[in-house]
Motif scaffolding. Structure first.
Motif, PDB file in Angstrom:
ATOM      1  N   GLN A 112     -39.494 -84.929   7.056  1.00 39.00           N
ATOM      2  CA  GLN A 112     -39.177 -84.247   8.389  1.00 39.00           C
ATOM      3  C   GLN A 112     -39.509 -82.872   8.338  1.00 39.00           C
ATOM      4  OE1 GLN A 112     -35.082 -85.670   9.629  1.00 39.00           O
ATOM      5  NE2 GLN A 112     -36.245 -87.176  11.201  1.00 39.00           N
ATOM      6  N   LEU A 113     -38.866 -82.164   7.264  1.00 41.02           N
ATOM      7  CA  LEU A 113     -38.930 -80.750   7.100  1.00 41.02           C
ATOM      8  C   LEU A 113     -40.646 -80.374   7.063  1.00 41.02           C
ATOM      9  CD1 LEU A 113     -37.988 -77.753   6.335  1.00 41.02           C
ATOM     10  CD2 LEU A 113     -38.418 -78.404   4.001  1.00 41.02           C
ATOM     11  N   GLU A 114     -41.467 -81.156   6.329  1.00 45.40           N
ATOM     12  CA  GLU A 114     -42.750 -80.633   6.282  1.00 45.40           C
ATOM     13  C   GLU A 114     -43.363 -80.838   7.788  1.00 45.40           C
ATOM     14  OE1 GLU A 114     -41.170 -81.659   2.509  1.00 45.40           O
ATOM     15  OE2 GLU A 114     -41.335 -82.766   4.327  1.00 45.40           O
ATOM     16  N   ARG A 115     -43.035 -81.995   8.626  1.00 45.40           N
ATOM     17  CA  ARG A 115     -43.636 -82.311   9.912  1.00 45.40           C
ATOM     18  C   ARG A 115     -43.413 -80.890  10.660  1.00 45.40           C
ATOM     19  NH1 ARG A 115     -46.450 -85.540  12.739  1.00 45.40           N
ATOM     20  NH2 ARG A 115     -45.938 -86.045  14.847  1.00 45.40           N
ATOM     21  N   LEU A 116     -41.721 -80.845  10.736  1.00 49.28           N
ATOM     22  CA  LEU A 116     -41.312 -79.775  11.609  1.00 49.28           C
ATOM     23  C   LEU A 116     -42.351 -78.394  11.260  1.00 49.28           C
ATOM     24  CD1 LEU A 116     -39.332 -78.336  13.515  1.00 49.28           C
ATOM     25  CD2 LEU A 116     -38.297 -77.815  11.380  1.00 49.28           C
TER      26      LEU A 116
ATOM     27  N   ASN B 247     -36.569 -73.397  -3.526  1.00 53.18           N
ATOM     28  CA  ASN B 247     -37.874 -73.305  -3.903  1.00 53.18           C
ATOM     29  C   ASN B 247     -38.830 -74.353  -3.035  1.00 53.18           C
ATOM     30  OD1 ASN B 247     -37.882 -71.451  -6.171  1.00 53.18           O
ATOM     31  ND2 ASN B 247     -37.098 -73.102  -7.430  1.00 53.18           N
ATOM     32  N   ALA B 248     -38.189 -75.542  -2.690  1.00 52.43           N
ATOM     33  CA  ALA B 248     -38.764 -76.813  -2.133  1.00 52.43           C
ATOM     34  C   ALA B 248     -38.959 -76.339  -0.565  1.00 52.43           C
ATOM     35  CB  ALA B 248     -37.814 -77.843  -1.967  1.00 52.43           C
ATOM     36  N   LEU B 249     -38.059 -75.548  -0.136  1.00 49.47           N
ATOM     37  CA  LEU B 249     -38.400 -75.010   1.436  1.00 49.47           C
ATOM     38  C   LEU B 249     -39.586 -74.061   1.395  1.00 49.47           C
ATOM     39  CD1 LEU B 249     -37.493 -74.680   4.096  1.00 49.47           C
ATOM     40  CD2 LEU B 249     -35.849 -72.815   3.445  1.00 49.47           C
ATOM     41  N   LEU B 250     -39.628 -73.076   0.604  1.00 48.10           N
ATOM     42  CA  LEU B 250     -40.734 -72.203   0.487  1.00 48.10           C
ATOM     43  C   LEU B 250     -41.996 -72.855   0.133  1.00 48.10           C
ATOM     44  CD1 LEU B 250     -39.200 -69.270  -1.447  1.00 48.10           C
ATOM     45  CD2 LEU B 250     -39.532 -69.429   1.108  1.00 48.10           C
ATOM     46  N   ALA B 251     -42.125 -73.838  -0.621  1.00 50.36           N
ATOM     47  CA  ALA B 251     -43.079 -74.862  -0.937  1.00 50.36           C
ATOM     48  C   ALA B 251     -43.683 -75.397   0.412  1.00 50.36           C
ATOM     49  CB  ALA B 251     -42.694 -75.577  -2.355  1.00 50.36           C
ATOM     50  N   ALA B 252     -42.964 -76.107   1.036  1.00 52.20           N
ATOM     51  CA  ALA B 252     -43.092 -76.554   2.309  1.00 52.20           C
ATOM     52  C   ALA B 252     -43.978 -75.560   3.190  1.00 52.20           C
ATOM     53  CB  ALA B 252     -41.524 -77.410   2.880  1.00 52.20           C
ATOM     54  N   VAL B 253     -43.131 -74.451   3.431  1.00 44.34           N
ATOM     55  CA  VAL B 253     -43.724 -73.464   4.216  1.00 44.34           C
ATOM     56  C   VAL B 253     -45.154 -73.258   4.043  1.00 44.34           C
ATOM     57  CG1 VAL B 253     -43.828 -70.891   4.737  1.00 44.34           C
ATOM     58  CG2 VAL B 253     -41.531 -72.044   4.970  1.00 44.34           C
ATOM     59  N   GLU B 254     -45.533 -73.058   2.686  1.00 42.62           N
ATOM     60  CA  GLU B 254     -47.054 -72.665   2.307  1.00 42.62           C
ATOM     61  C   GLU B 254     -47.846 -74.065   2.464  1.00 42.62           C
ATOM     62  OE1 GLU B 254     -49.206 -71.402  -1.791  1.00 42.62           O
ATOM     63  OE2 GLU B 254     -47.076 -71.658  -1.806  1.00 42.62           O
ATOM     64  N   ALA B 255     -47.181 -75.255   2.323  1.00 45.66           N
ATOM     65  CA  ALA B 255     -48.009 -76.238   2.321  1.00 45.66           C
ATOM     66  C   ALA B 255     -48.492 -76.633   3.959  1.00 45.66           C
ATOM     67  CB  ALA B 255     -47.423 -77.547   2.117  1.00 45.66           C
ATOM     68  N   ALA B 256     -47.754 -76.217   4.748  1.00 40.05           N
ATOM     69  CA  ALA B 256     -47.966 -76.490   6.386  1.00 40.05           C
ATOM     70  C   ALA B 256     -48.608 -75.099   6.917  1.00 40.05           C
ATOM     71  CB  ALA B 256     -46.528 -75.932   7.247  1.00 40.05           C
ATOM     72  N   GLY B 257     -49.233 -74.165   5.946  1.00 37.90           N
ATOM     73  CA  GLY B 257     -50.519 -73.305   6.338  1.00 37.90           C
ATOM     74  C   GLY B 257     -49.649 -71.965   6.943  1.00 37.90           C
ATOM     75  N   LEU B 258     -48.142 -71.893   6.387  1.00 43.03           N
ATOM     76  CA  LEU B 258     -47.395 -70.720   7.003  1.00 43.03           C
ATOM     77  C   LEU B 258     -47.146 -69.850   5.789  1.00 43.03           C
ATOM     78  CD1 LEU B 258     -44.899 -72.860   9.146  1.00 43.03           C
ATOM     79  CD2 LEU B 258     -46.712 -71.609  10.152  1.00 43.03           C
ATOM     80  N   GLN B 259     -46.867 -68.496   6.325  1.00 42.82           N
ATOM     81  CA  GLN B 259     -46.183 -67.819   5.183  1.00 42.82           C
ATOM     82  C   GLN B 259     -44.938 -67.014   5.628  1.00 42.82           C
ATOM     83  OE1 GLN B 259     -49.217 -65.077   4.069  1.00 42.82           O
ATOM     84  NE2 GLN B 259     -49.135 -63.762   5.879  1.00 42.82           N
ATOM     85  N   VAL B 260     -44.082 -66.875   4.631  1.00 43.67           N
ATOM     86  CA  VAL B 260     -42.919 -65.849   5.321  1.00 43.67           C
ATOM     87  C   VAL B 260     -43.427 -64.249   4.875  1.00 43.67           C
ATOM     88  CG1 VAL B 260     -40.688 -65.164   4.311  1.00 43.67           C
ATOM     89  CG2 VAL B 260     -41.209 -67.608   3.810  1.00 43.67           C
ATOM     90  N   VAL B 261     -43.130 -63.709   6.208  1.00 44.11           N
ATOM     91  CA  VAL B 261     -43.684 -62.376   6.090  1.00 44.11           C
ATOM     92  C   VAL B 261     -42.396 -61.485   6.045  1.00 44.11           C
ATOM     93  CG1 VAL B 261     -45.736 -62.731   7.523  1.00 44.11           C
ATOM     94  CG2 VAL B 261     -43.643 -62.449   8.797  1.00 44.11           C
ATOM     95  N   GLU B 262     -41.357 -62.061   6.380  1.00 44.32           N
ATOM     96  CA  GLU B 262     -39.916 -61.176   6.234  1.00 44.32           C
ATOM     97  C   GLU B 262     -38.813 -62.379   5.937  1.00 44.32           C
ATOM     98  OE1 GLU B 262     -37.310 -57.898   8.486  1.00 44.32           O
ATOM     99  OE2 GLU B 262     -39.183 -58.533   9.303  1.00 44.32           O
ATOM    100  N   ARG B 263     -37.723 -61.734   5.213  1.00 44.46           N
ATOM    101  CA  ARG B 263     -36.467 -62.634   5.121  1.00 44.46           C
ATOM    102  C   ARG B 263     -35.464 -61.721   5.217  1.00 44.46           C
ATOM    103  NH1 ARG B 263     -35.704 -66.469  -0.026  1.00 44.46           N
ATOM    104  NH2 ARG B 263     -33.279 -66.707   0.259  1.00 44.46           N
ATOM    105  N   ARG B 264     -34.450 -62.039   6.029  1.00 45.44           N
ATOM    106  CA  ARG B 264     -33.332 -61.230   6.232  1.00 45.44           C
ATOM    107  C   ARG B 264     -32.142 -62.132   6.216  1.00 45.44           C
ATOM    108  NH1 ARG B 264     -34.707 -57.497  10.790  1.00 45.44           N
ATOM    109  NH2 ARG B 264     -32.384 -56.999  11.142  1.00 45.44           N
ATOM    110  N   MET B 265     -30.957 -61.255   5.771  1.00 44.15           N
ATOM    111  CA  MET B 265     -29.726 -61.998   5.825  1.00 44.15           C
ATOM    112  C   MET B 265     -28.671 -61.332   6.875  1.00 44.15           C
ATOM    113  SD  MET B 265     -27.702 -64.259   4.053  1.00 44.15           S
ATOM    114  CE  MET B 265     -28.468 -64.234   2.467  1.00 44.15           C
ATOM    115  N   GLU B 266     -28.411 -62.343   8.043  1.00 41.00           N
ATOM    116  CA  GLU B 266     -27.849 -61.860   8.792  1.00 41.00           C
ATOM    117  C   GLU B 266     -26.171 -62.440   8.932  1.00 41.00           C
ATOM    118  OE1 GLU B 266     -28.928 -59.995  11.482  1.00 41.00           O
ATOM    119  OE2 GLU B 266     -30.581 -59.616  10.685  1.00 41.00           O
ATOM    120  N   ASN B 267     -25.269 -61.509   9.257  1.00 40.11           N
ATOM    121  CA  ASN B 267     -23.957 -62.088   9.701  1.00 40.11           C
ATOM    122  C   ASN B 267     -24.055 -62.743  11.136  1.00 40.11           C
ATOM    123  OD1 ASN B 267     -21.224 -62.379  10.166  1.00 40.11           O
ATOM    124  ND2 ASN B 267     -20.725 -60.535   9.403  1.00 40.11           N
ATOM    125  N   THR B 268     -23.481 -63.995  11.073  1.00 42.16           N
ATOM    126  CA  THR B 268     -23.471 -64.823  12.389  1.00 42.16           C
ATOM    127  C   THR B 268     -22.305 -64.519  13.217  1.00 42.16           C
ATOM    128  OG1 THR B 268     -22.098 -66.643  11.337  1.00 42.16           O
ATOM    129  CG2 THR B 268     -24.726 -66.685  11.191  1.00 42.16           C
TER     130      THR B 268
END
Length: 305
Positions: free
Chosen positions: A156-160, A265-286
Motif C-alpha cells: 500500500q505504501l508503494e502504491r500510494l 530506511n524502508a520509507l526512503l527506499a519506497a520514495v525512490e522506487a516510486a520515482g520521487l525524491q525528498v527535497v526537504e525534511r522538516r520536524m514540526e510541533n503539531t
C-alpha cells in the motif's frame, strides 16, 4: 450493546470525536501548508499558464487543513483566482462534516471540491481525467496528521507513492507527507522500550460541537504489537443530555484500528522506487502535546524526479 468497528469514520458521532481528539484548534500545521501553497501560487503566476494551481489534501477529514489554508489566504488578502482546492477522503461521513464546516466558514473562496475516493487510485478519479486538452495536476499535495500510518497492507505504501508521483506537477509540484515521531523507526531505536513506555491518555469527555446535547466519553487502551503493526483500541460512549438533567447513553463503540510503524530506511527506499525524491525534511510541533516528542511530525517534502 457496543458496536464493534475498525474505523473512526463509520458514524457521524465517531467522525466528530476523531476531529475533537486529534485535529483540534491547537494544531499548527495549517500555517506551514498555507505558506507553501501561497508560495506555489506566486511562482506559478510568474509564467504564462492557464493551468489552475491545485491543492489536494488526502484524508481531508473535516477539511481542517484545506479550509484553514483558505482562511489564511483570505486573512492575507491573497488573490485566489485560478486556484483549485480538492479535499479527498474515503469516508462520506467525513466529507459531509467537511462540507458543513465549509458552509460555516465565511470569506473564503473558491469552493472546495469534496471528493469521495481512494488515495491508492488517484489516477482513476474523474477530477484527474483530461478534458478538452487540459489535464489537472497537483501543485501542492498534503497527507497530514500522520495519516500514512493507515497504509498497513503489503504494497500500500508503494502504491500510494506511485499514485502521488502520477498526479504531481512535474518539476514544481510538491507532496508533504507527515509521520509522527512515534511511528518512525530509526536504525538505533529501542522498540521494546517504545512499546513499554507507550503514553495512554486518561479517560476524557468531549462536548459535541455539532450535535446539541451530545457528549462523548473516550477511554484509550494499551496497544497490541504484531511486527510492524500497532493494534490500537479505544472505548467510546455517546451520551445525550436530557431536559431533566439525566444523561443517557445512546451509543457505545469498541474501536480497533490497525496502524503501522515505518522503518526510515524502508520509507526512503519506497520514495525512490516510486520515482520521487525528498527535497526537504522538516520536524514540526503539531500542537497536540508540546511536551511529548512522540507527536512531533516528520514532514517529508517530495517531488517527481
Amino acid at each position: 450493546m457496543a458496536i464493534e468497528t475498525t474505523s473512526f469514520y463509520s458514524s457521524p458521532y465517531l467522525a466528530e470525536l476523531y476531529e475533537l481528539q486529534w485535529a483540534g484548534p491547537n494544531m499548527t500545521d495549517v500555517d506551514l501548508y498555507a505558506k507553501a501553497f501561497m508560495d506555489a501560487v506566486t511562482k506559478s503566476r510568474t509564467v504564462t499558464s492557464n493551468h489552475p494551481v491545485t491543492f489536494l489534501e488526502l484524508g481531508t477529514g473535516s477539511g481542517r487543513v484545506i479550509l484553514g489554508v483558505l482562511k489564511r489566504m483570505a486573512e492575507a488578502s491573497f488573490d485566489t483566482s485560478n486556484i483549485k482546492m480538492i479535499g479527498l477522503d474515503n469516508s462520506q461521513n467525513m466529507l459531509d462534516m467537511a462540507a458543513k464546516m465549509e458552509s460555516k466558514t465565511e470569506g473564503i473562496s473558491p469552493p472546495v471540491t469534496w471528493t469521495l475516493g481512494d488515495a491508492l487510485e488517484l489516477d482513476q478519479l474523474p477530477i484527474f481525467f483530461p478534458r478538452a486538452g487540459e489535464h489537472t495536476t497537483v501543485d501542492l499535495l498534503t497527507f497530514p496528521l500522520s495519516s500514512i500510518v493507515h497504509m498497513v497492507e503489503d504494497g500500500q505504501l508503494e502504491r500510494l507513492l506511485q499514485q502521488i508521483g502520477k498526479v504531481l506537477t512535474p518539476g514544481t509540484g510538491r507532496a508533504y507527507i507527515s509521520l509522527f515521531n512515534w511511528f518512525l523507526i530509526r536504525p538505533d531505536d529501542d522498540l521494546q522500550a517504545r512499546m513499554d513506555n507507550e503514553f495512554i491518555p486518561p479517560p476524557t469527555g468531549f462536548p459535541s460541537a455539532e450535535f446539541p446535547s451530545i457528549q462523548y466519553y473516550s477511554e484509550m487502551k494499551k496497544s497490541e504489537y504484531k511486527g510492524d503493526l500497532v493494534i490500537y483500541r479505544q472505548e467510546v460512549q455517546v451520551f445525550e443530555q436530557r431536559e431533566n438533567c439525566e444523561k443517557k447513553e445512546i451509543e457505545r463503540y469498541h474501536v480497533m484500528q490497525t496502524l503501522r510503524w515505518f522503518s526510515e530506511n524502508a520509507l526512503l527506499a519506497a520514495v525512490e522506487a516510486a520515482g520521487l525524491q525528498v527535497v526537504e525534511r522538516r520536524m514540526e510541533n503539531t500542537g497536540i502535546d508540546e511536551e511529548s516528542p512522540d507527536f512531533a511530525e516528520n514532514i517529508f517534502i517530495l517531488q517527481r524526479v
